[in-house]
Every structure is written in structure tokens, then in C-alpha cells.
Design a protein around this motif. Sequence first.
Motif, short mmCIF file in Angstrom:
data_model
loop_
_atom_site.label_atom_id
_atom_site.label_comp_id
_atom_site.label_asym_id
_atom_site.label_seq_id
_atom_site.Cartn_x
_atom_site.Cartn_y
_atom_site.Cartn_z
N ALA A 62 0.81 -1.22 0.00
CA ALA A 62 0.00 0.00 0.00
C ALA A 62 0.85 1.27 0.00
O ALA A 62 0.62 2.17 -0.81
CB ALA A 62 -0.95 0.00 1.21
N LEU A 63 1.81 1.34 0.89
CA LEU A 63 2.62 2.57 0.98
C LEU A 63 3.45 2.80 -0.27
O LEU A 63 3.57 3.93 -0.76
CB LEU A 63 3.51 2.52 2.23
CG LEU A 63 2.76 2.50 3.55
CD1 LEU A 63 3.73 2.36 4.71
CD2 LEU A 63 1.90 3.73 3.71
N GLU A 64 4.00 1.73 -0.80
CA GLU A 64 4.80 1.85 -2.03
C GLU A 64 3.93 2.36 -3.18
O GLU A 64 4.33 3.24 -3.94
CB GLU A 64 5.41 0.49 -2.38
CG GLU A 64 6.22 0.49 -3.65
CD GLU A 64 6.77 -0.89 -4.00
OE1 GLU A 64 7.62 -0.95 -4.90
OE2 GLU A 64 6.35 -1.89 -3.39
N LYS A 65 2.74 1.81 -3.31
CA LYS A 65 1.85 2.19 -4.40
C LYS A 65 1.43 3.66 -4.28
O LYS A 65 1.48 4.42 -5.25
CB LYS A 65 0.62 1.28 -4.41
CG LYS A 65 -0.25 1.43 -5.63
CD LYS A 65 -1.26 0.31 -5.70
CE LYS A 65 -0.66 -0.90 -6.34
NZ LYS A 65 -1.10 -1.18 -7.69
N LEU A 66 1.03 4.07 -3.08
CA LEU A 66 0.64 5.47 -2.85
C LEU A 66 1.82 6.41 -3.10
O LEU A 66 1.67 7.46 -3.73
CB LEU A 66 0.11 5.64 -1.43
CG LEU A 66 -1.23 4.99 -1.11
CD1 LEU A 66 -1.48 4.98 0.39
CD2 LEU A 66 -2.37 5.69 -1.84
N TYR A 67 2.98 6.04 -2.60
CA TYR A 67 4.17 6.88 -2.74
C TYR A 67 4.54 7.06 -4.22
O TYR A 67 4.82 8.17 -4.67
CB TYR A 67 5.34 6.28 -1.96
CG TYR A 67 6.62 7.06 -2.13
CD1 TYR A 67 6.83 8.25 -1.43
CD2 TYR A 67 7.60 6.62 -3.00
CE1 TYR A 67 7.99 8.97 -1.59
CE2 TYR A 67 8.78 7.35 -3.17
CZ TYR A 67 8.97 8.52 -2.46
OH TYR A 67 10.12 9.24 -2.63
N ASN A 68 4.54 5.97 -4.97
CA ASN A 68 4.91 6.05 -6.38
C ASN A 68 3.99 6.99 -7.16
O ASN A 68 4.44 7.78 -7.98
CB ASN A 68 4.92 4.66 -7.02
CG ASN A 68 6.10 3.83 -6.56
OD1 ASN A 68 7.11 4.36 -6.09
ND2 ASN A 68 5.98 2.52 -6.67
N VAL A 69 2.69 6.92 -6.89
CA VAL A 69 1.75 7.81 -7.57
C VAL A 69 1.98 9.26 -7.12
O VAL A 69 1.98 10.18 -7.93
CB VAL A 69 0.29 7.37 -7.30
CG1 VAL A 69 -0.69 8.42 -7.80
CG2 VAL A 69 0.01 6.03 -7.97
N ALA A 70 2.20 9.46 -5.81
CA ALA A 70 2.43 10.81 -5.29
C ALA A 70 3.64 11.45 -5.94
O ALA A 70 3.62 12.63 -6.31
CB ALA A 70 2.60 10.77 -3.77
N VAL A 71 4.71 10.70 -6.11
CA VAL A 71 5.94 11.23 -6.71
C VAL A 71 5.74 11.52 -8.19
O VAL A 71 6.11 12.59 -8.68
CB VAL A 71 7.12 10.26 -6.48
CG1 VAL A 71 8.33 10.67 -7.31
CG2 VAL A 71 7.48 10.21 -5.00
N ILE A 72 5.15 10.58 -8.92
CA ILE A 72 4.93 10.76 -10.36
C ILE A 72 4.06 11.99 -10.63
O ILE A 72 4.34 12.79 -11.50
CB ILE A 72 4.28 9.50 -10.98
CG1 ILE A 72 5.28 8.35 -11.00
CG2 ILE A 72 3.76 9.79 -12.38
CD1 ILE A 72 4.66 7.00 -11.31
N GLU A 73 2.99 12.12 -9.86
CA GLU A 73 2.02 13.18 -10.11
C GLU A 73 2.28 14.46 -9.31
O GLU A 73 1.58 15.45 -9.48
CB GLU A 73 0.60 12.68 -9.79
CG GLU A 73 0.11 11.64 -10.76
CD GLU A 73 -0.08 12.20 -12.16
OE1 GLU A 73 -0.58 13.34 -12.32
OE2 GLU A 73 0.29 11.50 -13.12
N ASN A 74 3.26 14.42 -8.41
CA ASN A 74 3.58 15.57 -7.56
C ASN A 74 2.32 16.17 -6.94
O ASN A 74 2.01 17.35 -7.11
CB ASN A 74 4.35 16.64 -8.35
CG ASN A 74 4.89 17.72 -7.44
OD1 ASN A 74 5.14 17.47 -6.26
ND2 ASN A 74 5.05 18.92 -7.97
N CYS A 75 1.58 15.33 -6.23
CA CYS A 75 0.32 15.75 -5.64
C CYS A 75 0.44 15.72 -4.12
O CYS A 75 1.03 14.80 -3.55
CB CYS A 75 -0.80 14.82 -6.11
SG CYS A 75 -2.43 15.49 -5.81
N PRO A 76 -0.13 16.71 -3.42
CA PRO A 76 0.04 16.78 -1.97
C PRO A 76 -0.76 15.75 -1.18
O PRO A 76 -0.41 15.43 -0.06
CB PRO A 76 -0.43 18.20 -1.64
CG PRO A 76 -1.34 18.58 -2.74
CD PRO A 76 -0.85 17.86 -3.96
N VAL A 77 -1.85 15.25 -1.75
CA VAL A 77 -2.68 14.27 -1.03
C VAL A 77 -3.03 13.15 -1.99
O VAL A 77 -3.51 13.39 -3.10
CB VAL A 77 -3.98 14.91 -0.49
CG1 VAL A 77 -4.82 13.88 0.25
CG2 VAL A 77 -3.67 16.09 0.43
#
Length: 192
Positions: A62-77
Motif C-alpha cells: 500500500a505505501l509503495e503504491k501510494l508513494y509512487n503515484v504521489a511522486v509521479i504526479e507531484n500531488c500533496p494528497v
Amino acid sequence: DGSTDSTKEIIRECCATMQNKCQIIELEDNHGVSQCRNIGLNHATGTYIFFLDADDIIRYDALEKLYNVAVIENCPVVEKSAVNYRRIGISYEELDARIYAGTIWGGLIKKQIIDDHNLKLDTDLKYGEDTIFKLELFRYVDSILEIDDVLYFWRITPNSLSDSTTFDKTLKRETKLVEKVASLINKTYQSK
């Protein structure tokens, strides 16, 4: 948080294998979820914050998946949803749909936003404190990402705070929550 079972030993055992990637903050007395989360926020050093309720579980990645999307999309939440994702602009309609789905568990929040705006959980509330926190957070972000994948498993525990209430208790806690929401909305409009 003043646990009286074997929680401390289990945590120490899990953290022993993580080579300084965990910090255990041990409280002698029970302070409640909001105060503990605030203490955790004060000690956190990472880029993102993730809240996990004590009786819930997350998928192994879960954390890896959320983190990867957050980094790719540069989104705060980045939040879980019922591997695809969509960006949601924070409009009144979206905000209205999320107010009472105001849980803070299960998603990543950029710590810098929390720090920059001194966001804390309301320790006066025993219920709905995450709704207030999320409303405060939404004042400072213009969009969130929602992942269409099952990463977080909410377990309903019999006799927990959210499960064991009478009608009178429910009415009192919901009234207090509505008063806090109204106060926050009022504060938001006064600052503009």
C-alpha cells in the motif's frame, strides 16, 4: 499510548528488523488518538504522513503504491478509492462529498503542508477529529489523487468508539462535530 497488553513488545520485535527506520514513542498514560497523532506528527521526519488506525490493516504494498503515484504526479494528497488513479480538483461539490467521508487514514499527505500550516488534530473531539483535520487540510490544497485500488482494510471492532454508542451519545458527538465544522467554515470566510 499507555497500552496494557503486549503491544510494546510486538512493536519492538517488528522494529528490531528495520535498522533505525522506526522510532518508538512510548507514553505511560493513555492520551487518546488525536494527541498521539499530534505527537507522531511532531516527531515525523519523512516527506509524507500516513495514518493507520490501530484496528485496521493495509495491503503489503500500500505505501509503495501510494508513494509512487504521489511522486509521479507531484500531488500533496493521495487517497485510496473503492493500477488506476484520477486527479480531483477541490471544488465545493467535491469537498461536500468528502466532508463526512473525512477519514484521514489510508492516504498519503505531504508533511510540508501539515508543517507549513501547523495542522493538528483537535484533541477536544473524541469522534470526527479526522473530519476537522481534513477540512483544514483541504484549505491548502487544490487537488488530490484518488487511487482505484483496495489498499486499506477498515475493520469494525465491536464496542469501539465508533461502534458502541447510544442515540444520545451519537447526537452529542455529531452536534459537537457540526459546531466545529461551522466554526471552521466561519474562520475560512473571515480570513478571505
